[in-house]
Scaffold this active site. Structure first.
Site, mmCIF file in Angstrom:
data_model
loop_
_atom_site.group_PDB
_atom_site.id
_atom_site.type_symbol
_atom_site.label_atom_id
_atom_site.label_comp_id
_atom_site.label_asym_id
_atom_site.label_seq_id
_atom_site.Cartn_x
_atom_site.Cartn_y
_atom_site.Cartn_z
ATOM 1 N N LEU A 180 0.825 -1.206 0.000
ATOM 2 C CA LEU A 180 0.000 0.000 0.000
ATOM 3 C C LEU A 180 0.862 1.261 0.000
ATOM 4 O O LEU A 180 2.056 1.206 0.311
ATOM 5 C CB LEU A 180 -0.930 -0.036 1.216
ATOM 6 C CG LEU A 180 -1.877 -1.251 1.245
ATOM 7 C CD1 LEU A 180 -2.515 -1.421 2.616
ATOM 8 C CD2 LEU A 180 -2.949 -1.117 0.164
ATOM 9 N N THR A 234 6.250 0.458 1.985
ATOM 10 C CA THR A 234 7.322 1.243 2.597
ATOM 11 C C THR A 234 6.672 2.322 3.440
ATOM 12 O O THR A 234 6.058 3.253 2.911
ATOM 13 C CB THR A 234 8.230 1.872 1.529
ATOM 14 O OG1 THR A 234 8.888 0.821 0.804
ATOM 15 C CG2 THR A 234 9.288 2.756 2.173
ATOM 16 N N LYS A 244 15.162 -0.413 4.915
ATOM 17 C CA LYS A 244 14.749 0.129 3.616
ATOM 18 C C LYS A 244 15.059 1.618 3.520
ATOM 19 O O LYS A 244 15.635 2.093 2.524
ATOM 20 C CB LYS A 244 13.243 -0.109 3.420
ATOM 21 C CG LYS A 244 12.632 0.569 2.174
ATOM 22 C CD LYS A 244 13.170 -0.007 0.880
ATOM 23 C CE LYS A 244 12.598 0.722 -0.336
ATOM 24 N NZ LYS A 244 11.180 0.418 -0.585
#
Length: 290
Positions: A65, A94, A169
């Site tokens: 999403l 993310t 990330k």
């Protein structure tokens, strides 16, 4: 094989869901886009009428999403109300670390097992099943998630507890944003100094200036392996998404009281690039403004 709900079939999620179906999993897919649902159906996924319907009876739920608020909303409104006890929740979006940890805690309170598993690799890797997954969660959660994620990626790495996948990330992409900006600056300077870009690539790619941004994703058309630069900077990793990741990194740095001057400057450069109307262009296209 596993019964899996897949919620969020955008540029990344569509290819990921297709690879799960290709691997033999029973995938129940949902998205607000009719076109995305049609593509998922053609790829072998069953189509659910709602997110809640997709979640019913499955062993695992994968979400992809746009932002933390969307993950929270889907979990609160659909997943928690319909998932059976013990269901594995894999969020590949993310999002910020705090939200990742908050939804994992809420999931645990509901008797569910949650991991955050953001990805690296882009659209081509999502379609080709060669993504890298950075997973935050318990040992049990990782072990269960790995069996599913390996059918969508080339590498599945356990980063640590909940939220550390998101931390990995954003830190990784802060490096990427800063090194791409520096790579673009260097190529622009080399050209102004009458140094042929291809010759500069040949030298720097085997010298101390070498980086992934240069040797795998060169921002100069016709130099190095094929990259979005060879397609007018279309496709690849959109500048707007790079900016999103850099903003998340800056928010995390503020919370952690960390100094990130290079990351901060990269964020400023990409804000200007996006504000100039280049949100959908590949992030390497920033060379045009540098």
């Amino acid at each position: 094989m596993t019964a899996i709900a897949f919620i969020g079939l955008g540029n990344m999620g569509g290819g990921m869901a297709a690879n799960l179906a290709k691997a033999g999993h029973e995938v129940k897919a949902f998205d607000l886009s009719e076109d995305a649902l049609a593509k998922a159906k053609a790829a072998g996924c069953a189509i659910a009428g709602s997110a809640g319907e997709a979640v019913e009876g499955v062993a695992a739920v994968v979400t992809m999403l746009p932002a933390g608020k969307h993950v929270q909303a889907v979990y609160q409104e659909s997943v928690f109300a319909h998932a059976k006890e013990g269901t594995l929740l894999i969020d590949c979006s993310t999002i910020d670390v705090e939200t990742a940890r908050a939804v994992a805690e809420a999931a645990e309170d509901k008797g569910l097992v949650a991991v955050d598993a953001p990805v690296s690799g882009g659209i081509a890797a999502a379609e080709g099943g060669t993504l890298t997954f950075m997973v935050g969660g318990s040992d049990e959660g990782f072990e269960r998630a790995e069996a599913i994620l390996k059918d969508m990626g080339k590498a599945v790495i356990h980063a640590g507890t909940n939220g550390t996948g998101q931390a990995a990330k954003m830190c990784n992409n802060m490096i990427l944003g800063a090194t791409m900006a520096a790579t673009c600056e260097a190529f622009a300077l080399a050209e102004k100094l009458k140094l042929d870009p291809a010759k500069f690539y040949d030298i720097a790619s085997v010298s101390s200036g070498q980086s992934w941004s240069m040797t795998s994703y060169c921002p100069v058309p016709g130099v190095g392996p094929k990259s979005p630069a060879d397609n007018d900077y279309d496709g690849g990793f959109a500048a707007g998404l790079m900016l999103k990741d850099l903003r998340l990194a800056m928010e995390a740095a503020e919370t952690a009281n960390a100094k990130v001057p290079m990351g901060s400057k990269a964020k400023e450069l990409y804000e200007a690039f996006v504000d100039d109307g280049h949100e959908r262009k590949d992030f390497s296209g920033i060379i045009r403004t540098l």
